[in-house]
Design a protein around this motif. Structure first.
Motif, PDB file in Angstrom:
ATOM      1  N   CYS A  69       0.824  -1.208   0.000  1.00  0.00           N
ATOM      2  CA  CYS A  69       0.000   0.000   0.000  1.00  0.00           C
ATOM      3  C   CYS A  69       0.863   1.264   0.000  1.00  0.00           C
ATOM      4  O   CYS A  69       1.845   1.352   0.739  1.00  0.00           O
ATOM      5  N   CYS A 115       0.228   2.981   3.864  1.00  0.00           N
ATOM      6  CA  CYS A 115       0.654   2.341   5.120  1.00  0.00           C
ATOM      7  C   CYS A 115       1.693   1.237   4.906  1.00  0.00           C
ATOM      8  O   CYS A 115       2.117   0.592   5.853  1.00  0.00           O
ATOM      9  N   CYS A 148      -6.731  -1.179   0.127  1.00  0.00           N
ATOM     10  CA  CYS A 148      -5.913  -1.645   1.253  1.00  0.00           C
ATOM     11  C   CYS A 148      -6.837  -2.030   2.402  1.00  0.00           C
ATOM     12  O   CYS A 148      -7.642  -1.223   2.853  1.00  0.00           O
ATOM     13  N   CYS A 155      -5.715   0.262   5.742  1.00  0.00           N
ATOM     14  CA  CYS A 155      -5.996   1.699   5.880  1.00  0.00           C
ATOM     15  C   CYS A 155      -7.087   2.202   4.935  1.00  0.00           C
ATOM     16  O   CYS A 155      -7.404   3.385   4.915  1.00  0.00           O
TER      17      CYS A 155
END
Ligand SMILES: [Zn+2]
Ligand SMILES: [Zn+2]
Length: 294
Positions: free
Chosen positions: A265, A268, A284, A287
């Protein structure tokens, strides 16, 4: 690139194959007409032996003696009240075999099975006298695959309204785009609230066949998505699948790479990325960021 079968290996059914202690395989009932697997792994062969329908996670059924299959897994046979929730609320896989030509309606057959992920065995059905497929899988909000639909004879079907309504996760019914559909059939909202992916799959075939009413069968898509972005530049088809191992969105027809993503991602750095066919984006799980292609 060759069509790779391992790529579509169905883990859900493999799990139940392991839990089956009764028949040779979950596809061959060896003379019995019903195999039920409960969440504790127990195998049963009759619905009357089941104490709580919510314990059922797997059903394999021979339907050759049945004439009325409308609402079959819903209230008529399994619930107390017409407006109550479906009591088969934890069933994840159904193998339904040998529907015969005396059956004329499959209306609401799998209605509201909220945990159902896979239906198989439909290639063993004779659907030549079926006139009604309306709401057949409606509200199966976790349903991903229906195996064997492509072999349905739908020439006498007059009603497919709401057939896949709210099947938000469905992603493997592209094969029905080759159905020979009846000119008098009603298709209104057949795919209401389905993923955009479904619309894409049907775009080339059904758009031509149903020129004036094509958009009526797909309603309530939230985001505006440019479908052409997902059309294969190599073979011209709309038929994509996300390959987690390579972080690529591939053409399922010819293997061409349509889009490529980072393997972690961007926000994050987590690697829990899932392709969401509803929004046609890589999301994701940690997050919630929608990751753009490279
Ligand atoms: Zn292609
Ligand atoms: Zn993230």
């Amino acid at each position: 690139m060759e069509y790779d079968c391992d790529f579509f290996y169905n883990e859900d059914l493999a799990d139940f194959e392991k839990l089956n202690t009764t028949t040779k395989s979950i596809y061959e009932l060896d003379g019995i007409d019903c195999l039920i697997i409960l969440k504790n792994g127990e195998n049963l062969t009759d619905f009357s032996e089941v104490k709580d329908l919510a314990d059922i996670v797997y059903i394999s059924l021979d339907l050759s003696q049945k004439e009325d299959l409308s609402n079959y897994f819903f209230y008529k046979k399994f619930s107390f009240s017409r407006y109550g929730h479906n009591q088969l609320k934890n069933v994840k896989a159904i193998v339904a075999l040998n529907v015969k030509s005396n059956v004329t309606s499959l209306k609401c057959m799998f209605y509201d099975l909220k945990s159902l992920k896979t239906v198989s065995g439909l290639d063993s059905w004779d659907t030549s006298n079926i006139s009604d497929l309306s709401r057949m899988f409606a509200y199966c909000t976790n349903l991903e695959t229906v195996n064997g639909l492509e072999s349905f004879d739908v020439e006498n079907v007059k009603n497919m309204q709401y057939m896949f309504k709210r099947c938000e996760k469905i992603k493997d019914i592209g094969s029905i785009k080759d159905w020979k559909i009846n000119e008098e059939c009603e298709f209104e909202k057949m795919f209401e609230n389905c993923s955009v992916f479904v619309k894409m799959e049907f775009y080339s075939n059904w758009h031509n066949q149903l020129e004036n009413s094509f958009d009526d069968i797909f309603t309530d898509f939230s985001p505006y998505i440019d479908l052409n972005k997902f059309k294969c530049r190599n073979c011209g088809q709309f038929n994509v699948i996300y390959d987690k191992k390579s972080s690529k969105l591939l053409c399922r027809n010819c293997g061409h790479v349509i889009l490529e993503y980072d393997s972690v991602c961007r926000d994050c750095s987590g690697s829990n990325l899932e392709f969401d066919y509803g929004i046609m984006g890589l999301v994701c799980s940690d997050c919630a960021l929608i990751n753009n292609p490279k």
